[in-house]
Design an enzyme around this catalytic site. Structure first.
Site, PDB file in Angstrom:
ATOM      1  N   CYS A   1      71.361  37.435  44.410  1.00 42.92           N
ATOM      2  CA  CYS A   1      70.167  36.766  44.956  1.00 42.92           C
ATOM      3  C   CYS A   1      70.565  35.826  46.081  1.00 42.92           C
ATOM      4  O   CYS A   1      69.761  35.509  46.942  1.00 42.92           O
ATOM      5  CB  CYS A   1      69.417  36.033  43.855  1.00 42.92           C
TER       6      CYS A   1
ATOM      7  N   GLU B   1      63.080  32.198  38.686  1.00 43.71           N
ATOM      8  CA  GLU B   1      64.252  32.305  39.571  1.00 43.71           C
ATOM      9  C   GLU B   1      64.148  33.657  40.248  1.00 43.71           C
ATOM     10  O   GLU B   1      64.401  34.689  39.625  1.00 43.71           O
ATOM     11  CB  GLU B   1      65.554  32.212  38.751  1.00 43.71           C
TER      12      GLU B   1
HETATM   13  P1  NAD Z   1      62.886  42.837  38.004  1.00 46.82           P
HETATM   14  O1  NAD Z   1      61.845  41.841  38.348  1.00 46.82           O
HETATM   15  O2  NAD Z   1      62.611  44.258  38.261  1.00 46.82           O
HETATM   16  O3  NAD Z   1      63.261  42.750  36.443  1.00 46.82           O
HETATM   17  C1  NAD Z   1      63.713  41.572  35.849  1.00 46.82           C
HETATM   18  C2  NAD Z   1      63.363  41.583  34.383  1.00 46.82           C
HETATM   19  O4  NAD Z   1      61.947  41.573  34.232  1.00 46.82           O
HETATM   20  C3  NAD Z   1      63.852  42.811  33.627  1.00 46.82           C
HETATM   21  O5  NAD Z   1      64.329  42.403  32.368  1.00 46.82           O
HETATM   22  C4  NAD Z   1      62.592  43.648  33.500  1.00 46.82           C
HETATM   23  O6  NAD Z   1      62.596  44.514  32.384  1.00 46.82           O
HETATM   24  C5  NAD Z   1      61.544  42.581  33.333  1.00 46.82           C
HETATM   25  N1  NAD Z   1      60.185  42.994  33.690  1.00 46.82           N
HETATM   26  C6  NAD Z   1      59.805  43.900  34.616  1.00 46.82           C
HETATM   27  N2  NAD Z   1      58.444  43.968  34.671  1.00 46.82           N
HETATM   28  C7  NAD Z   1      57.972  43.078  33.767  1.00 46.82           C
HETATM   29  C8  NAD Z   1      56.670  42.667  33.375  1.00 46.82           C
HETATM   30  N3  NAD Z   1      55.568  43.206  33.901  1.00 46.82           N
HETATM   31  N4  NAD Z   1      56.558  41.709  32.425  1.00 46.82           N
HETATM   32  C9  NAD Z   1      57.644  41.143  31.890  1.00 46.82           C
HETATM   33  N5  NAD Z   1      58.922  41.495  32.204  1.00 46.82           N
HETATM   34  C10 NAD Z   1      59.076  42.450  33.147  1.00 46.82           C
HETATM   35  O7  NAD Z   1      64.204  42.337  38.739  1.00 46.82           O
HETATM   36  P2  NAD Z   1      65.639  43.043  38.759  1.00 46.82           P
HETATM   37  O8  NAD Z   1      65.528  44.238  39.651  1.00 46.82           O
HETATM   38  O9  NAD Z   1      66.144  43.208  37.378  1.00 46.82           O
HETATM   39  O10 NAD Z   1      66.530  41.927  39.452  1.00 46.82           O
HETATM   40  C11 NAD Z   1      66.705  41.827  40.815  1.00 46.82           C
HETATM   41  C12 NAD Z   1      65.899  40.684  41.385  1.00 46.82           C
HETATM   42  O11 NAD Z   1      66.241  39.475  40.715  1.00 46.82           O
HETATM   43  C13 NAD Z   1      66.205  40.424  42.842  1.00 46.82           C
HETATM   44  O12 NAD Z   1      64.997  40.169  43.545  1.00 46.82           O
HETATM   45  C14 NAD Z   1      67.060  39.186  42.816  1.00 46.82           C
HETATM   46  O13 NAD Z   1      67.029  38.432  43.995  1.00 46.82           O
HETATM   47  C15 NAD Z   1      66.482  38.447  41.660  1.00 46.82           C
HETATM   48  N6  NAD Z   1      67.457  37.484  41.138  1.00 46.82           N
HETATM   49  C16 NAD Z   1      67.205  36.154  41.243  1.00 46.82           C
HETATM   50  C17 NAD Z   1      68.135  35.245  40.803  1.00 46.82           C
HETATM   51  C18 NAD Z   1      67.896  33.771  40.879  1.00 46.82           C
HETATM   52  O14 NAD Z   1      68.519  33.062  40.118  1.00 46.82           O
HETATM   53  N7  NAD Z   1      67.028  33.282  41.743  1.00 46.82           N
HETATM   54  C19 NAD Z   1      69.319  35.697  40.240  1.00 46.82           C
HETATM   55  C20 NAD Z   1      69.547  37.050  40.172  1.00 46.82           C
HETATM   56  C21 NAD Z   1      68.600  37.942  40.600  1.00 46.82           C
END
Ligand code: NAD
Length: 512
Positions: free
Chosen positions: A271, A237
């Site tokens: 998002c 997502e």
């Molecule tokens: P992010 O990708 O930076 O982090 C998300 C999660 O992934 C965190 O828990 C982080 O610790 C973990 N993570 C980071 N690097 C990783 C790796 N290499 N391996 C495994 N886990 C890792 O995203 P964010 O900044 O927390 O969230 C914002 C983003 O999420 C925006 O792009 C937003 O659009 C998206 N989002 C999507 C939805 C949806 O349902 N489509 C909903 C909300 C947010």
């Protein structure tokens, strides 16, 4: 030698103050966490769906008892207003528990399906069984519901779960861990771990049976690459750049109010925020003036009667700044709000609406995830659709018109996972609808029936009572070829020849 226990610091983005320190889960513990989840799996899997749902209902009771406390924690940790913590984080979670509780039995039960004539005498059905250990990795913008809903769906389907919430909102992560404890989930069934991307990476390498990830496109790709090495299935997502299309025949006052909410709720860190608005040229100026009026009436802050909270993640501020600066340098005009050089150092960014932007600019093509709203005029239905579809994302969209036929026609042509007509964002609130994106917005769906089924393997079963000695399609083949020819001609022709079918079938039986 003693290793130092690392801590995650929870900082209130609204005040800049440290509000808590949470112990990180050491990377060295990852294997033991998986062992515990795997050990708990057979017992949890073998509970009936009704027994598993009892735990979800207990959790709902605990959440309801602590509703105010949880919404305060979410607000402190994210900077969002408590009203939004309640309506957009807690409500979807409570609603999901209700939806899962009422639908799990019928969605996950064995389903009888049709059996083809050649398999005459047999029964066919589909069974669903849990995958094993599910890893859920969640983001900071809706730190409660985006963790809870997939976790609870996976649990209801009979999996054990390891949840790694975002390190940006560690207090909410700790809060969820405590809620699961209070609800009395058996040891190892749901484990919440605390840490950042190193921990996330270590968890994905440990071969979970499924990964459910919500977050950025960048991290989604890293996770998908790692998962591919072991062919681990995933749901991703990811981000969005949702368009809002406003036709001249729309209720313009409503569209303007809706646009302001859709663009600035959660300080634009959604998002599915309205991230670019296309307005039919004859009403463009009127719409922009109404939007300005609405925006200027909003109250910034995190008190009970405030409207827009702070940004959550400091790094996000920089993305908003860069996009706005680039747009301004290329001729964009601020309708309301402030250019970055007038911002203060805090996390309450001015709510900014810009016009005179071009489709190729970053402000239109890349996810902003902040309180920045570009507005562009369009001249025809085709042009609006073309603009709306012209990004790498495809999460949600909205179409505003009093001509429902036109709105539906346009909605059908948008390349997105969902569309809302004469409102925005809210399709995700309906747990009966599938949720997810197309293009770079993600892979897979959850909520709805899909939300339970993705956490199951689907097993096809064909059942024979075993009384006959042979089957028509078994050996020997001698003399069967011409009979098959007649059988198929009678059976597959548009008008079935039942006499021919029965005759051929009896002949085949005789030869078997
Ligand atoms: P992010 O990708 O930076 O982090 C998300 C999660 O992934 C965190 O828990 C982080 O610790 C973990 N993570 C980071 N690097 C990783 C790796 N290499 N391996 C495994 N886990 C890792 O995203 P964010 O900044 O927390 O969230 C914002 C983003 O999420 C925006 O792009 C937003 O659009 C998206 N989002 C999507 C939805 C949806 O349902 N489509 C909903 C909300 C947010």
């Amino acid at each position: 030698m003693h290793s130092v226990q690392r801590k995650l610091t929870a900082i209130s983005p609204a005040t800049g103050k440290v509000i808590a320190e949470i112990e990180e889960t050491p990377l060295g513990k990852v294997s033991a966490i998986y062992e515990q989840a795997r050990a708990a799996f057979p017992v949890w899997r073998d509970l009936s769906i009704a027994e598993r749902i009892t735990y979800l209902k207990k959790l709902k009771e605990v959440i309801l008892t602590e509703l105010e406390n949880i919404s305060a924690i979410i607000s402190d940790d994210t900077g969002k207003v408590k009203t939004e913590a309640l309506t957009a984080d807690l409500m979807p979670t409570l609603d999901a528990i209700g939806h899962i509780s009422t639908s799990a039995q019928s969605v996950l039960k064995r389903k009888r399906v049709k059996t083809p004539l050649l398999l005459f005498g047999k029964k066919s059905y589909i069974e669903y069984f849990p995958r094993g250990v599910v890893l859920v990795i969640s983001p900071w913008n809706y730190p409660f519901q985006l963790a809870m809903v997939p976790v609870l769906s996976a649990l209801a389907a009979g999996n054990t779960v390891i949840l790694k919430p975002s390190e940006v909102t560690p207090l909410v992560g700790k809060c969820m861990e405590q809620l699961f404890k209070k609800a009395g989930f058996p040891e190892g069934v749901v484990q919440v771990v605390h840490g950042g991307k190193e921990l996330g990476a270590a968890l994905t390498k440990e071969k979970p049976d499924y990964i459910f990830f919500t977050g950025s496109v960048k991290t989604g790709k890293i996770i998908q690459e790692q998962a591919a090495k072991d062919l681990i299935p995933t749901t991703l997502e990811l981000g969005g750049k949702d368009p809002m299309i406003v036709f001249a025949d729309a209720n313009i006052e409503r569209a303007a109010k809706g646009a302001v909410w859709a663009a600035f709720t959660n300080s634009g860190q959604v998002c599915m925020s309205a991230e670019r608005i296309y307005v039919e040229r004859p009403v463009f100026r009127k719409f922009v003036e109404l939007v300005k009026k609405e925006v200027e009436a909003l109250r910034h802050g995190i008190e009970e009667n405030d409207d827009v909270g702070s940004m959550t993640f400091p790094a996000q501020r920089e993305i908003v700044r860069q996009q706005l600066e680039e747009a301004l340098a290329e001729g964009a005009v601020i309708e309301t709000g402030k250019p970055p050089h007038e911002w203060d150092d805090g996390m309450f960014l001015p709510l900014t609406v810009v016009s005179n932007v071009q489709q190729r600019m970053k402000i239109i093509q890349e996810e902003t995830f902040g309180p920045l709203l570009p507005v562009i005029p369009f001249d025809s239905e085709e042009e609006a659709i073309k603009y709306a579809n012209d990004t790498e994302y495809g999460l949600n969209a909205s179409v505003w018109s009093s001509d429902i036929g036109k709105a539906r026609r346009v909605a059908s042509k948008l390349i997105t996972g969902s569309v809302v007509i004469n409102d925005a964002i809210i399709s995700f609130v309906n747990q009966s609808l599938p949720f997810g994106g197309v293009k770079k917005s993600g892979i897979g769906r959850y909520h709805g029936n899909a939300g339970l089924l993705i956490f199951c393997h689907e097993k096809a079963v064909v059942e024979d009572l075993g009384k006959r000695i042979s089957e028509v399609y078994w050996y020997p083949y001698k003399g069967k070829y011409p009979i098959y020819l007649n059988f198929f001609k009678s059976y597959f022709s548009e008008k079935k020849d039942w006499v021919g079918i029965v005759k051929s079938y009896l002949k085949l039986m005789k030869k078997s």
